[in-house]
Motif scaffolding. Structure first.
Motif, PDB file in Angstrom:
ATOM      1  N   ALA A  64       0.765  -1.169  -0.111  1.00 27.75           N
ATOM      2  CA  ALA A  64      -0.048  -0.096  -0.022  1.00 27.75           C
ATOM      3  C   ALA A  64       0.912   1.231  -0.204  1.00 27.75           C
ATOM      4  N   GLU A  65       2.118   1.221   0.591  1.00 25.30           N
ATOM      5  CA  GLU A  65       2.971   2.465   0.493  1.00 25.30           C
ATOM      6  C   GLU A  65       3.430   2.533  -0.768  1.00 25.30           C
ATOM      7  N   ASP A  66       3.912   1.666  -1.302  1.00 27.47           N
ATOM      8  CA  ASP A  66       4.142   1.676  -2.834  1.00 27.47           C
ATOM      9  C   ASP A  66       2.757   2.314  -3.640  1.00 27.47           C
ATOM     10  N   GLU A  67       1.968   1.945  -3.549  1.00 31.04           N
ATOM     11  CA  GLU A  67       0.779   2.664  -4.295  1.00 31.04           C
ATOM     12  C   GLU A  67       0.400   4.009  -3.926  1.00 31.04           C
ATOM     13  N   LEU A  68       0.752   4.544  -2.607  1.00 33.08           N
ATOM     14  CA  LEU A  68       0.904   5.914  -2.280  1.00 33.08           C
ATOM     15  C   LEU A  68       1.898   6.656  -2.916  1.00 33.08           C
ATOM     16  N   ALA A  69       2.852   6.054  -3.066  1.00 37.12           N
ATOM     17  CA  ALA A  69       4.263   6.905  -3.770  1.00 37.12           C
ATOM     18  C   ALA A  69       4.105   6.640  -5.181  1.00 37.12           C
ATOM     19  N   MET A  70       3.176   6.040  -5.926  1.00 39.29           N
ATOM     20  CA  MET A  70       3.232   5.951  -7.493  1.00 39.29           C
ATOM     21  C   MET A  70       3.849   7.331  -7.888  1.00 39.29           C
ATOM     22  N   ARG A  71       3.229   8.535  -7.640  1.00 42.71           N
ATOM     23  CA  ARG A  71       3.354   9.817  -8.418  1.00 42.71           C
ATOM     24  C   ARG A  71       4.972  10.203  -7.839  1.00 42.71           C
ATOM     25  N   ASP A  72       5.764   9.646  -7.152  1.00 38.42           N
ATOM     26  CA  ASP A  72       7.135   9.860  -6.819  1.00 38.42           C
ATOM     27  C   ASP A  72       7.961   9.151  -8.108  1.00 38.42           C
ATOM     28  N   TYR A  73       7.361   7.975  -8.315  1.00 43.15           N
ATOM     29  CA  TYR A  73       7.853   7.273  -9.368  1.00 43.15           C
ATOM     30  C   TYR A  73       7.749   7.853 -10.772  1.00 43.15           C
ATOM     31  N   LEU A  74       6.575   8.016 -11.047  1.00 42.10           N
ATOM     32  CA  LEU A  74       6.121   8.487 -12.330  1.00 42.10           C
ATOM     33  C   LEU A  74       4.998   9.355 -12.441  1.00 42.10           C
ATOM     34  N   GLN A  75       4.894  10.586 -13.069  1.00 38.64           N
ATOM     35  CA  GLN A  75       3.807  11.442 -12.840  1.00 38.64           C
ATOM     36  C   GLN A  75       3.347  12.041 -14.368  1.00 38.64           C
ATOM     37  N   GLU A  76       2.192  12.713 -14.146  1.00 35.63           N
ATOM     38  CA  GLU A  76       1.898  13.205 -15.809  1.00 35.63           C
ATOM     39  C   GLU A  76       2.973  13.792 -16.503  1.00 35.63           C
ATOM     40  N   GLY A  77       3.157  13.715 -17.509  1.00 35.72           N
ATOM     41  CA  GLY A  77       3.928  14.250 -18.614  1.00 35.72           C
ATOM     42  C   GLY A  77       5.266  13.678 -18.612  1.00 35.72           C
ATOM     43  N   ASP A  78       5.637  12.486 -17.644  1.00 32.55           N
ATOM     44  CA  ASP A  78       7.041  11.818 -17.917  1.00 32.55           C
ATOM     45  C   ASP A  78       6.879  10.893 -18.823  1.00 32.55           C
ATOM     46  N   LEU A  79       7.937  10.945 -19.872  1.00 37.12           N
ATOM     47  CA  LEU A  79       8.392  10.034 -20.880  1.00 37.12           C
ATOM     48  C   LEU A  79       8.966   8.596 -20.348  1.00 37.12           C
ATOM     49  N   ILE A  80       8.483   7.813 -20.828  1.00 35.00           N
ATOM     50  CA  ILE A  80       8.959   6.273 -20.502  1.00 35.00           C
ATOM     51  C   ILE A  80       9.431   5.407 -21.597  1.00 35.00           C
ATOM     52  N   SER A  81      10.332   4.439 -21.409  1.00 33.60           N
ATOM     53  CA  SER A  81      10.532   3.474 -22.447  1.00 33.60           C
ATOM     54  C   SER A  81      10.027   2.286 -21.820  1.00 33.60           C
ATOM     55  N   ALA A  82       9.169   1.388 -22.497  1.00 36.18           N
ATOM     56  CA  ALA A  82       8.717   0.176 -21.886  1.00 36.18           C
ATOM     57  C   ALA A  82       8.380  -0.943 -23.128  1.00 36.18           C
ATOM     58  N   GLU A  83       8.024  -2.173 -22.649  1.00 36.53           N
ATOM     59  CA  GLU A  83       7.590  -3.183 -23.786  1.00 36.53           C
ATOM     60  C   GLU A  83       6.416  -3.814 -23.356  1.00 36.53           C
ATOM     61  N   VAL A  84       5.810  -4.087 -24.661  1.00 32.18           N
ATOM     62  CA  VAL A  84       4.662  -4.478 -24.477  1.00 32.18           C
ATOM     63  C   VAL A  84       4.254  -5.909 -23.888  1.00 32.18           C
ATOM     64  N   GLN A  85       3.568  -6.079 -22.750  1.00 33.34           N
ATOM     65  CA  GLN A  85       3.352  -7.369 -22.216  1.00 33.34           C
ATOM     66  C   GLN A  85       2.251  -8.026 -22.664  1.00 33.34           C
ATOM     67  N   SER A  86       1.045  -7.210 -22.941  1.00 29.89           N
ATOM     68  CA  SER A  86       0.034  -8.293 -23.377  1.00 29.89           C
ATOM     69  C   SER A  86      -0.957  -7.199 -23.974  1.00 29.89           C
ATOM     70  N   ILE A  87      -1.864  -7.807 -24.671  1.00 25.97           N
ATOM     71  CA  ILE A  87      -3.029  -6.917 -25.197  1.00 25.97           C
ATOM     72  C   ILE A  87      -4.501  -7.395 -24.987  1.00 25.97           C
ATOM     73  N   PHE A  88      -5.175  -6.305 -24.414  1.00 30.22           N
ATOM     74  CA  PHE A  88      -6.546  -6.516 -23.987  1.00 30.22           C
ATOM     75  C   PHE A  88      -7.482  -6.703 -25.181  1.00 30.22           C
ATOM     76  N   ALA A  89      -8.597  -7.247 -24.743  1.00 28.16           N
ATOM     77  CA  ALA A  89      -9.798  -7.662 -25.853  1.00 28.16           C
ATOM     78  C   ALA A  89     -10.079  -6.443 -26.750  1.00 28.16           C
ATOM     79  N   ASP A  90     -10.256  -5.395 -26.077  1.00 31.08           N
ATOM     80  CA  ASP A  90     -10.606  -4.138 -26.652  1.00 31.08           C
ATOM     81  C   ASP A  90      -9.217  -3.559 -27.573  1.00 31.08           C
ATOM     82  N   GLY A  91      -8.314  -4.112 -27.430  1.00 35.47           N
ATOM     83  CA  GLY A  91      -7.026  -3.617 -28.448  1.00 35.47           C
ATOM     84  C   GLY A  91      -6.124  -2.726 -27.657  1.00 35.47           C
TER      85      GLY A  91
END
Length: 321
Positions: free
Chosen positions: A153-180
């Motif tokens: 729960a502490e990690d969930e409260l600190a989410m904005r400390d890791y990444l916030q609106e406007g930040d750019l990230i690089s990532a990998e596609v893990q899965s695709i939902f039914a709606d695309g």
């Protein structure tokens, strides 16, 4: 008073239309007839039972996902007609049209560059140039320091400390939902928050698929060629064994020499895109080397661009030959 450059109208010489090995692409517009052959199999069409079984299913699963999705064609009066403008792709009897300009359709394993648009409960919304916002779950990231443990729960409260609106990230596609919608992960130190650099947005169809999309170019800068059409250009880091976990941005001033290299690479990528050339490490490097005799601000002048592109294209043809 700033100097203004004025150019008179001039007839532009057509670029050499030499195509790489494999011949010209079959381009179609909406409403064009692709084929009248009744033996074709269009994308998404269901085959009758008893026609191939497991062997056919295995063959279909080896096709690219873009071919299996079934977009770009419809049948009318026993004719296969294009519903979008694009390139006709054929695999044996399978026919589909890959749109030249389209939103990004994610495939598992793709490398993407995205921008955080919203922080929600246990997840971030990410803009990745697709129809729907992508999702980065809190459980799909490494915590700062590269820790692998259950998120609390502490990690969930600190989410904005890791990444916030406007930040750019690089990532990998893990899965695709039914709606695309695309689900991302950053469970590697090479992914995460991006620091200082330049973002260039291009059509996803111009990014060539390769084994790696992270390239350290010999000119002194690095690029991330996102499959979603977002390209990130940044100074090559001096240390590759950074254990920060990908969530601390280096905000130290970037030297002028590095900024000039990044600006030149950016203009070279824009020039390649303007002439519909595929983007990969070799094409970008050849274009960069061809642009060196010219000033950075002159690269995007039409006559200079044509000269640079002709030289880069000829080197690519020589490489293939």
């Amino acid at each position: 008073m700033a100097a203004v450059t004025m150019r008179l109208p001039a007839v532009r010489a057509p670029l050499d239309s030499s195509a790489p090995r494999g011949g010209e692409k079959h381009l179609v517009a909406p409403g064009d007839t692709i084929t009248t052959d009744t033996g074709y199999m269009r994308c998404g069409q269901r085959r009758r039972r008893g026609g191939g079984g497991v062997a056919r299913l295995r063959a279909v699963l080896r096709w690219p996902l873009s071919l299996r999705r079934g977009h770009g064609t419809y049948v009318e009066d026993e004719k296969l007609i294009a519903s979008v403008a694009g390139v006709v792709e054929r695999v044996n009897k399978l026919v589909c049209v890959r749109a030249l300009k389209a939103r990004y359709n994610g495939e598992i394993g793709d490398i993407v560059v995205g921008r955080i648009t919203e922080v929600q409960q246990k997840r971030w919304k990410v803009e990745t140039n697709s129809r729907l916002d992508s999702v980065l779950l809190l459980s799909s990231i490494n915590l700062p320091g590269g820790e692998l443990r259950r998120k609390s729960a502490e990690d969930e409260l600190a989410m904005r400390d890791y990444l916030q609106e406007g930040d750019l990230i690089s990532a990998e596609v893990q899965s695709i939902f039914a709606d695309g919608a695309v689900s991302l992960h950053t469970r590697s130190l090479k992914y995460g928050k991006l620091g200082q650099g330049v973002l260039v947005q291009v059509s996803p169809s111009l990014v060539k698929r390769q084994k790696t999309h992270f390239h350290d170019l010999p000119c002194g800068a690095s690029v991330i060629l996102g499959n979603n059409g977002f390209i990130w250009i940044y100074p090559t880091p001096e240390q590759k064994d950074d254990e920060a976990g990908g969530y601390t941005a280096n905000l130290e001033p970037v030297p002028l020499s590095d900024r000039e290299v990044i600006s030149r690479l950016r203009n070279c990528i824009v020039a390649l895109v303007a002439h519909k050339m595929m983007l990969f490490d070799t094409s970008i490097l050849y274009c960069y080397e061809a642009s060196l005799p010219h000033q950075i601000k002159d690269i995007l002048k039409p006559e200079v661009t044509e000269e640079i592109i002709l030289e880069a294209r000829q080197r690519l043809l020589d490489l293939e030959g």
